[in-house]
Write an enzyme that holds these catalytic residues in place. Structure first.
Site, PDB file in Angstrom:
ATOM      1  N   ASP A  42       0.831  -1.208   0.000  1.00 42.08           N
ATOM      2  CA  ASP A  42       0.000   0.000   0.000  1.00 42.08           C
ATOM      3  C   ASP A  42       0.864   1.257   0.000  1.00 42.08           C
ATOM      4  OD1 ASP A  42      -2.352   1.400  -0.011  1.00 42.08           O
ATOM      5  OD2 ASP A  42      -2.738   1.179   2.136  1.00 42.08           O
ATOM      6  N   ASN A  44       1.204   3.430  -2.966  1.00 43.49           N
ATOM      7  CA  ASN A  44       1.694   3.880  -4.276  1.00 43.49           C
ATOM      8  C   ASN A  44       1.191   5.282  -4.605  1.00 43.49           C
ATOM      9  OD1 ASN A  44       2.746   1.336  -4.538  1.00 43.49           O
ATOM     10  ND2 ASN A  44       1.318   0.635  -6.107  1.00 43.49           N
ATOM     11  N   ARG A  46       0.111   7.731  -2.572  1.00 44.34           N
ATOM     12  CA  ARG A  46       0.725   8.783  -1.745  1.00 44.34           C
ATOM     13  C   ARG A  46       2.182   9.011  -2.125  1.00 44.34           C
ATOM     14  NH1 ARG A  46      -1.180   6.092   3.590  1.00 44.34           N
ATOM     15  NH2 ARG A  46      -1.888   4.544   2.063  1.00 44.34           N
ATOM     16  N   HIS A  59       2.133   3.524  -9.147  1.00 42.01           N
ATOM     17  CA  HIS A  59       1.926   2.100  -9.453  1.00 42.01           C
ATOM     18  C   HIS A  59       3.114   1.565 -10.265  1.00 42.01           C
ATOM     19  CE1 HIS A  59      -1.878   2.410  -7.592  1.00 42.01           C
ATOM     20  NE2 HIS A  59      -2.404   3.199  -8.511  1.00 42.01           N
ATOM     21  N   ASN A  90     -10.972  -2.532  -5.395  1.00 37.61           N
ATOM     22  CA  ASN A  90     -10.225  -1.525  -6.165  1.00 37.61           C
ATOM     23  C   ASN A  90     -10.918  -1.142  -7.476  1.00 37.61           C
ATOM     24  OD1 ASN A  90      -6.971  -2.735  -5.031  1.00 37.61           O
ATOM     25  ND2 ASN A  90      -8.138  -0.986  -4.287  1.00 37.61           N
ATOM     26  N   TRP A  91     -11.948  -1.912  -7.875  1.00 42.42           N
ATOM     27  CA  TRP A  91     -12.729  -1.497  -9.060  1.00 42.42           C
ATOM     28  C   TRP A  91     -13.443  -0.171  -8.816  1.00 42.42           C
ATOM     29  CZ3 TRP A  91     -11.742  -4.103 -13.358  1.00 42.42           C
ATOM     30  CH2 TRP A  91     -11.378  -5.458 -13.290  1.00 42.42           C
ATOM     31  N   LEU A 217      -6.688  -4.796   7.424  1.00 46.72           N
ATOM     32  CA  LEU A 217      -6.468  -5.940   6.535  1.00 46.72           C
ATOM     33  C   LEU A 217      -7.119  -5.757   5.172  1.00 46.72           C
ATOM     34  CD1 LEU A 217      -6.834  -8.840   9.121  1.00 46.72           C
ATOM     35  CD2 LEU A 217      -4.733  -7.927   8.120  1.00 46.72           C
TER      36      LEU A 217
HETATM   37  C1  IPE Z   1      -5.443  -2.785  -0.265  1.00 47.70           C
HETATM   38  O1  IPE Z   1      -5.077  -1.445  -0.393  1.00 47.70           O
HETATM   39  C2  IPE Z   1      -5.423  -3.453  -1.605  1.00 47.70           C
HETATM   40  C3  IPE Z   1      -4.114  -3.644  -2.218  1.00 47.70           C
HETATM   41  C4  IPE Z   1      -2.968  -3.379  -1.665  1.00 47.70           C
HETATM   42  C5  IPE Z   1      -4.135  -4.210  -3.543  1.00 47.70           C
HETATM   43  P1  IPE Z   1      -6.153  -0.290  -0.517  1.00 47.70           P
HETATM   44  O2  IPE Z   1      -5.424   0.981  -0.615  1.00 47.70           O
HETATM   45  O3  IPE Z   1      -7.124  -0.603  -1.605  1.00 47.70           O
HETATM   46  O4  IPE Z   1      -6.937  -0.421   0.873  1.00 47.70           O
HETATM   47  P2  IPE Z   1      -7.838   0.626   1.653  1.00 47.70           P
HETATM   48  O5  IPE Z   1      -8.921   1.081   0.700  1.00 47.70           O
HETATM   49  O6  IPE Z   1      -6.970   1.772   2.062  1.00 47.70           O
HETATM   50  O7  IPE Z   1      -8.364  -0.128   2.833  1.00 47.70           O
HETATM   51  C1  IPE Z   2      -1.562   0.305  -3.398  1.00 44.88           C
HETATM   52  O1  IPE Z   2      -1.351   1.670  -3.364  1.00 44.88           O
HETATM   53  C2  IPE Z   2      -1.895  -0.210  -4.779  1.00 44.88           C
HETATM   54  C3  IPE Z   2      -3.296  -0.647  -4.914  1.00 44.88           C
HETATM   55  C4  IPE Z   2      -4.178  -0.676  -3.949  1.00 44.88           C
HETATM   56  C5  IPE Z   2      -3.727  -1.071  -6.228  1.00 44.88           C
HETATM   57  P1  IPE Z   2      -2.549   2.709  -3.333  1.00 44.88           P
HETATM   58  O2  IPE Z   2      -2.919   3.068  -4.716  1.00 44.88           O
HETATM   59  O3  IPE Z   2      -3.657   2.215  -2.487  1.00 44.88           O
HETATM   60  O4  IPE Z   2      -1.848   3.940  -2.637  1.00 44.88           O
HETATM   61  P2  IPE Z   2      -2.481   4.944  -1.600  1.00 44.88           P
HETATM   62  O5  IPE Z   2      -2.996   4.117  -0.450  1.00 44.88           O
HETATM   63  O6  IPE Z   2      -3.594   5.676  -2.280  1.00 44.88           O
HETATM   64  O7  IPE Z   2      -1.361   5.837  -1.206  1.00 44.88           O
HETATM   65 MG    MG Z   3      -4.082   2.399  -0.533  1.00 48.76          MG
END
Ligand code: IPE
Ligand code: IPE
Ligand code: MG
Length: 266
Positions: A42, A44, A46, A59, A90-91, A217
């Site tokens: 998690d 990417n 930010r 990403h 994530n969709w 989680l």
């Molecule tokens: C969890 O991260 C999913 C992945 C790392 C692929 P998210 O960024 O989607 O989770 P939330 O929404 O902050 O809980």
């Molecule tokens: C994790 O990074 C990658 C995925 C969930 C696909 P994020 O895209 O959730 O990054 P933040 O949490 O917005 O920083």
């Molecule tokens: Mg995230």
């Protein structure tokens, strides 16, 4: 490292690239190593926003951290690692961002799948099989097939994965078997349930690592992580490197696990 291939021939596995600092993994007794590590990658977005870049740049930068984590896992001798790459939730993101994340996952396999294969890694895909577009689904299936006889580390890439989704599918399968009369209701046990998960041969998760400072989680491997130790770090995923992985594993090795007993187990 050399091993005897299936045909009986001696095969030399290419070496894993060392850490740029020359750092070597800490010595952890084999029985203190987690058997299965699950990583919630998690931060990417930010990471990119902090640099004035679009989220897509985060990403893309996250890819090298995955490669780095796999190198570190191989070096320390992990048996199983699962990485959360794209969740069923994530969709909900912008279509452009969804497209970017999915493209980057496919590119990761195209660029590194062969090297992992050559190092004995068995690649698996965990997640829903009915919603990804064919180029990505096909690539994931192809690497599963190509590496299925590998006996080295297992790398599970979780794409369109959600734990509730997996649990509901397992429950539906059990219901169907009971309805069809192939399974008695009294035989529905913890073990039978576990056998209907996406990859029943994987161990329970011993250690969950989540980057970016979030402490949740997010629907990842809930059944498998029932007794997992949790490790949270503020490092944003693209900055994660094998030293972070080794730190988490060293910390894990010094913890006492009880599994409900009064004294430590293991
Ligand atoms: C969890 O991260 C999913 C992945 C790392 C692929 P998210 O960024 O989607 O989770 P939330 O929404 O902050 O809980
Ligand atoms: C994790 O990074 C990658 C995925 C969930 C696909 P994020 O895209 O959730 O990054 P933040 O949490 O917005 O920083
Ligand atoms: Mg995230």
């Amino acid at each position: 490292m050399a091993y005897v291939g299936e045909s009986g021939s001696r095969v030399v596995r290419p070496l894993t690239k060392p850490h740029p600092s020359g750092a070597r993994p800490p010595t952890v007794a084999a029985e203190r190593l987690p058997r299965h590590v699950a990583v919630i990658m998690d931060g990417n977005g930010r990471w990119a926003l902090g640099r004035g870049l679009p989220r897509s740049a985060g990403h893309e930068a996250g890819v090298s951290a995955i490669v780095e984590a796999v190198d570190g896992a191989l070096e320390i001798g992990l048996g199983q690692i699962s990485v959360f790459a794209f969740s069923t939730e994530n969709w909900r993101r912008d279509p452009g961002e969804v497209e970017c994340v999915l493209r980057v996952i496919r590119q990761l396999l195209l660029d590194h799948g062969e090297s992992w294969y050559a190092r004995g890694v068995r690649i698996r895909w965990s997640g829903r099989r009915d919603r990804l577009t064919e180029p990505l689904a096909g690539t994931l299936r192809e690497y599963e097939r190509r590496t299925r006889d590998n006996d080295g580390m297992s790398l599970t890439v979780c794409v369109d994965y959600g734990s509730r989704d997996e649990l509901v599918a397992a429950a539906a399968q059990l219901c169907e078997e009971v309805r069809a009369g192939t399974l008695a209701l009294t035989d529905v046990t913890d073990a039978e349930f576990g056998r209907r998960l996406f990859h029943p041969d994987l161990f329970d998760v011993d250690l969950v690592i989540r980057t970016s400072g979030e402490q949740r989680l997010s629907n990842f491997l809930l059944w498998q992580s029932a007794y997992a130790e949790l490790f949270f770090t503020d490092v944003l995923w693209p900055d994660f490197d094998r030293l972070d992985l080794w730190r988490a594993i060293e910390g894990y090795a010094s913890r006492t696990r009880r599994f409900g007993a009064a004294r430590g187990v293991g």
